[in-house]
Design a protein around this motif. Structure first.
Motif, PDB file in Angstrom:
ATOM      1  N   ILE A   1       0.834  -1.205   0.000  1.00  6.52           N
ATOM      2  CA  ILE A   1       0.000   0.000   0.000  1.00  6.52           C
ATOM      3  C   ILE A   1       0.868   1.254   0.000  1.00  6.52           C
ATOM      4  N   LEU A   2       1.917   1.263   0.810  1.00  4.25           N
ATOM      5  CA  LEU A   2       2.757   2.454   0.911  1.00  4.25           C
ATOM      6  C   LEU A   2       3.557   2.688  -0.370  1.00  4.25           C
ATOM      7  N   TRP A   3       4.008   1.610  -1.023  1.00  5.90           N
ATOM      8  CA  TRP A   3       4.715   1.797  -2.293  1.00  5.90           C
ATOM      9  C   TRP A   3       3.768   2.354  -3.363  1.00  5.90           C
ATOM     10  N   ILE A   4       2.530   1.853  -3.373  1.00  9.52           N
ATOM     11  CA  ILE A   4       1.546   2.410  -4.311  1.00  9.52           C
ATOM     12  C   ILE A   4       1.290   3.883  -3.983  1.00  9.52           C
ATOM     13  N   THR A   5       1.216   4.196  -2.683  1.00 14.23           N
ATOM     14  CA  THR A   5       1.007   5.575  -2.255  1.00 14.23           C
ATOM     15  C   THR A   5       2.132   6.478  -2.742  1.00 14.23           C
ATOM     16  N   ILE A   6       3.364   6.027  -2.582  1.00 13.19           N
ATOM     17  CA  ILE A   6       4.518   6.817  -3.016  1.00 13.19           C
ATOM     18  C   ILE A   6       4.458   7.065  -4.524  1.00 13.19           C
ATOM     19  N   GLY A   7       4.200   6.000  -5.297  1.00 16.10           N
ATOM     20  CA  GLY A   7       4.141   6.152  -6.744  1.00 16.10           C
ATOM     21  C   GLY A   7       3.011   7.059  -7.192  1.00 16.10           C
ATOM     22  N   ALA A   8       1.832   6.871  -6.594  1.00 17.85           N
ATOM     23  CA  ALA A   8       0.676   7.691  -6.982  1.00 17.85           C
ATOM     24  C   ALA A   8       0.874   9.149  -6.603  1.00 17.85           C
ATOM     25  N   LYS A   9       1.427   9.393  -5.411  1.00 14.21           N
ATOM     26  CA  LYS A   9       1.673  10.776  -4.982  1.00 14.21           C
ATOM     27  C   LYS A   9       2.648  11.466  -5.919  1.00 14.21           C
ATOM     28  N   ALA A  10       3.677  10.746  -6.346  1.00 19.20           N
ATOM     29  CA  ALA A  10       4.642  11.319  -7.275  1.00 19.20           C
ATOM     30  C   ALA A  10       3.972  11.658  -8.614  1.00 19.20           C
ATOM     31  N   TYR A  11       3.144  10.736  -9.103  1.00 19.17           N
ATOM     32  CA  TYR A  11       2.471  10.950 -10.388  1.00 19.17           C
ATOM     33  C   TYR A  11       1.524  12.147 -10.318  1.00 19.17           C
ATOM     34  N   VAL A  12       0.728  12.201  -9.250  1.00 18.96           N
ATOM     35  CA  VAL A  12      -0.242  13.291  -9.114  1.00 18.96           C
ATOM     36  C   VAL A  12       0.460  14.630  -8.902  1.00 18.96           C
ATOM     37  N   ALA A  13       1.589  14.634  -8.192  1.00 17.79           N
ATOM     38  CA  ALA A  13       2.336  15.882  -7.978  1.00 17.79           C
ATOM     39  C   ALA A  13       2.804  16.471  -9.306  1.00 17.79           C
ATOM     40  N   ILE A  14       3.316  15.613 -10.182  1.00 17.63           N
ATOM     41  CA  ILE A  14       3.776  16.093 -11.489  1.00 17.63           C
ATOM     42  C   ILE A  14       2.587  16.481 -12.370  1.00 17.63           C
ATOM     43  N   PHE A  15       1.524  15.698 -12.316  1.00 17.18           N
ATOM     44  CA  PHE A  15       0.306  16.014 -13.088  1.00 17.18           C
ATOM     45  C   PHE A  15      -0.224  17.396 -12.703  1.00 17.18           C
ATOM     46  N   THR A  16      -0.280  17.667 -11.391  1.00 18.77           N
ATOM     47  CA  THR A  16      -0.767  18.962 -10.912  1.00 18.77           C
ATOM     48  C   THR A  16       0.212  20.069 -11.254  1.00 18.77           C
ATOM     49  N   GLY A  17       1.517  19.795 -11.089  1.00 20.39           N
ATOM     50  CA  GLY A  17       2.533  20.805 -11.385  1.00 20.39           C
ATOM     51  C   GLY A  17       2.546  21.221 -12.839  1.00 20.39           C
ATOM     52  N   LEU A  18       2.192  20.309 -13.712  1.00 23.35           N
ATOM     53  CA  LEU A  18       2.141  20.623 -15.150  1.00 23.35           C
ATOM     54  C   LEU A  18       0.849  21.335 -15.544  1.00 23.35           C
ATOM     55  N   GLY A  19      -0.049  21.515 -14.587  1.00 26.47           N
ATOM     56  CA  GLY A  19      -1.298  22.214 -14.871  1.00 26.47           C
ATOM     57  C   GLY A  19      -2.414  21.323 -15.347  1.00 26.47           C
ATOM     58  N   GLY A  20      -2.265  20.000 -15.174  1.00 30.86           N
ATOM     59  CA  GLY A  20      -3.287  19.073 -15.641  1.00 30.86           C
ATOM     60  C   GLY A  20      -4.612  19.258 -14.928  1.00 30.86           C
ATOM     61  N   ALA A  21      -4.571  19.476 -13.607  1.00 30.91           N
ATOM     62  CA  ALA A  21      -5.802  19.647 -12.841  1.00 30.91           C
ATOM     63  C   ALA A  21      -6.544  20.912 -13.259  1.00 30.91           C
ATOM     64  N   ASP A  22      -5.801  22.003 -13.441  1.00 32.05           N
ATOM     65  CA  ASP A  22      -6.427  23.260 -13.864  1.00 32.05           C
ATOM     66  C   ASP A  22      -7.040  23.133 -15.259  1.00 32.05           C
ATOM     67  N   THR A  23      -6.337  22.456 -16.148  1.00 31.23           N
ATOM     68  CA  THR A  23      -6.854  22.255 -17.505  1.00 31.23           C
ATOM     69  C   THR A  23      -8.164  21.473 -17.473  1.00 31.23           C
ATOM     70  N   LEU A  24      -8.196  20.441 -16.636  1.00 28.76           N
ATOM     71  CA  LEU A  24      -9.406  19.616 -16.528  1.00 28.76           C
ATOM     72  C   LEU A  24     -10.567  20.415 -15.943  1.00 28.76           C
ATOM     73  N   LEU A  25     -10.298  21.205 -14.915  1.00 27.30           N
ATOM     74  CA  LEU A  25     -11.354  22.022 -14.300  1.00 27.30           C
ATOM     75  C   LEU A  25     -11.901  23.040 -15.293  1.00 27.30           C
ATOM     76  N   ASN A  26     -11.031  23.676 -16.039  1.00 22.41           N
ATOM     77  CA  ASN A  26     -11.480  24.656 -17.037  1.00 22.41           C
ATOM     78  C   ASN A  26     -12.331  23.990 -18.114  1.00 22.41           C
ATOM     79  N   PHE A  27     -11.959  22.757 -18.475  1.00 24.75           N
ATOM     80  CA  PHE A  27     -12.750  22.028 -19.471  1.00 24.75           C
ATOM     81  C   PHE A  27     -14.140  21.712 -18.927  1.00 24.75           C
ATOM     82  N   ILE A  28     -14.220  21.316 -17.657  1.00 24.76           N
ATOM     83  CA  ILE A  28     -15.513  21.009 -17.040  1.00 24.76           C
ATOM     84  C   ILE A  28     -16.386  22.258 -16.986  1.00 24.76           C
ATOM     85  N   ARG A  29     -15.763  23.405 -16.676  1.00 27.23           N
ATOM     86  CA  ARG A  29     -16.525  24.664 -16.589  1.00 27.23           C
ATOM     87  C   ARG A  29     -17.172  25.021 -17.923  1.00 27.23           C
ATOM     88  N   THR A  30     -16.516  24.658 -19.013  1.00 29.09           N
ATOM     89  CA  THR A  30     -17.046  25.023 -20.337  1.00 29.09           C
ATOM     90  C   THR A  30     -18.155  24.078 -20.801  1.00 29.09           C
TER      91      THR A  30
END
Length: 436
Positions: free
Chosen positions: A286-315
């Motif tokens: 569980i902890l290894w999956i947590t580490i991998g997922a946290k790393a992936y989501v951190a980069i996804f968010t840092g690249l603006g993926g979350a903001d892009t998705l939210l803006n798409f939903i708003r439209t």
């Protein structure tokens, strides 16, 4: 390289690597590190480390190994075997009684352990041979065990619920309590279906046992319920009434499991060592999956993926429930190819901002989330639970029987999801009562 192109490579790479069968923890972590160093900004590795450290530092995560340890001790205590013997005495004369009793035991096991694999495996070993021997339709047998075994995803104490609450940063206690009513709703639907099959399709279920069991023997068998009932009250009662935090309740549960094993004369040093090793393996995964997922989501968010998705939903000019439905379909699909911990850690940080944007209750969404992952768990052909039962399956039964047997329960699962989505109060009233 532009952030959008890197995001596209991240998503495509993740999809391909998941289909390859590589461990999800190392796919997520390795892909994130590789793309960050080669295509984005090597300094962003610090962002990944901080995200991982923040999660590993969380006190709430302590509940996960404690609940797993509790389940491992209970598996060795003999309580489950005693419960099954009592169930046979009480339900043996009822038409479809063994299948109904299996659902009831799975509810009790879910409230004691919160671990899916334990319930499915135990019932496959204990209940399946007895039901097949007495002439139950193999499809009903396998479907009942696979579906009922997943109730541990909803009914507290659920490890999945704790991971969701920690990831979503919502109250663990409220999340645990919120899963109780939907879990009991599902169990009720399963029992109603079994009764309907018993009377509408007589050939699928044998007549009840003709041998009359003395009432004194039945009452004596109820002592098998004492320890599970006390353990459930210790865990859920302490959370519901605010006596202990969910993490503290997990420690109480471990103590209760050890006392139960001792009273059943099954508490041995070898058993404790085996439970500790199982806990170490499961927690590490569980902890290894947590580490991998946290790393992936951190980069996804840092690249603006979350903001892009939210803006798409708003439209989008669609009803919020349409967006919710799409998210649920994505989760059902992921539930057939990923374990539930990986799904939560990977998708909650992406979905939760959308949930807040649409004005949905986060606790209610968490229960829908669990219901949806549970649906994926029993969805042919790759649902995890379907393969838990494969090992104990008799040689004359194939996976085709399991697939056909689970379909009616899959429809009941979707019905329960629709009921909870249509009536949010069914999910939220117990947490509100507990907090009040």
């Amino acid at each position: 390289m532009t952030p959008n192109l890197i995001l596209l490579i991240m998503f495509g790479g993740l999809t391909l690597l998941m289909l390859s069968g590589l461990p999800i923890a190392f796919v997520l972590g390795g892909l994130s590190l590789l793309l960050t160093v080669t295509l984005w900004n090597p300094d962003a590795v610090v962002l990944m480390v901080l995200q991982v450290f923040d999660t590993m530092h969380s006190e709430a995560m302590l509940g996960i190994p404690l609940y797993i340890l509790m389940a491992s001790i209970l598996q060795r205590s003999g309580i489950i075997e005693a419960l099954y013997e009592a169930m046979e005495l009480w339900f043996g004369r009822v038409r479809g009684g063994l299948a109904i009793g299996t659902v009831v035991i799975c509810v009790v096991m879910a409230a004691m352990t919160g671990v899916v694999g334990a319930a499915v495996t135990a019932m496959a070993v204990l209940a399946m041979p007895q039901m097949l021997k007495r002439g139950y339709d193999p499809k009903l047998v396998t479907g009942t065990i696979c579906a009922s075994g997943t109730l541990g995803i909803l009914i507290p104490p659920s490890v999945l619920t704790i991971v969701y609450a920690v990831t979503a940063q919502v109250s663990i206690g409220k999340m645990l309590i919120a899963g109780l009513m939907p879990g009991l709703l599902l169990a009720t639907l399963y029992i109603a279906y079994i009764i309907a099959v018993a009377y509408l399709k007589p050939g699928a279920v044998p007549p009840g046992a003709t041998e009359r069991v003395p009432l004194a023997r039945k009452l004596a068998s109820l002592k098998a319920l004492i320890l599970p009932a006390l353990l459930i009250v210790m865990i859920l009662g302490s959370i519901f009434f605010g006596v202990a935090t969910p993490t503290e309740a997990a420690a109480v549960g471990v103590f209760g499991a050890m006392v139960s094993a001792a009273l059943c004369r099954r508490l041995t040093l070898g058993g404790l060592r085996g439970a500790a090793v199982e806990t170490l393996k499961a927690t590490s995964m569980i902890l290894w999956i947590t580490i991998g997922a946290k790393a992936y989501v951190a980069i996804f968010t840092g690249l603006g993926g979350a903001d892009t998705l939210l803006n798409f939903i708003r439209t989008l000019d669609v009803h919020p429930y349409v967006v919710l439905g799409v998210m649920m379909l994505i989760l059902i699909f992921l539930g057939t190819v990923l374990d539930e911990i990986g799904i939560i850690l990977l998708t909650v940080p992406v979905f939760l901002p959308i949930v807040r944007l649409l004005g949905f209750d986060e606790i209610w969404f968490g229960v829908l989330y669990a219901l949806t992952i549970q649906t994926g768990y029993i969805s042919p052909p790759f649902g995890y639970t379907l393969f838990y039962i494969k090992g104990p399956l008799p040689p004359h039964l194939g996976m085709g029987t399991v697939y056909r047997g689970i379909l009616p329960f899959l429809y009941l699962q979707i019905l329960a999801l629709l009921i909870c989505a249509a009536f949010p109060g069914l999910v939220t009233w117990l947490p509100a009562l507990a907090s009040g």
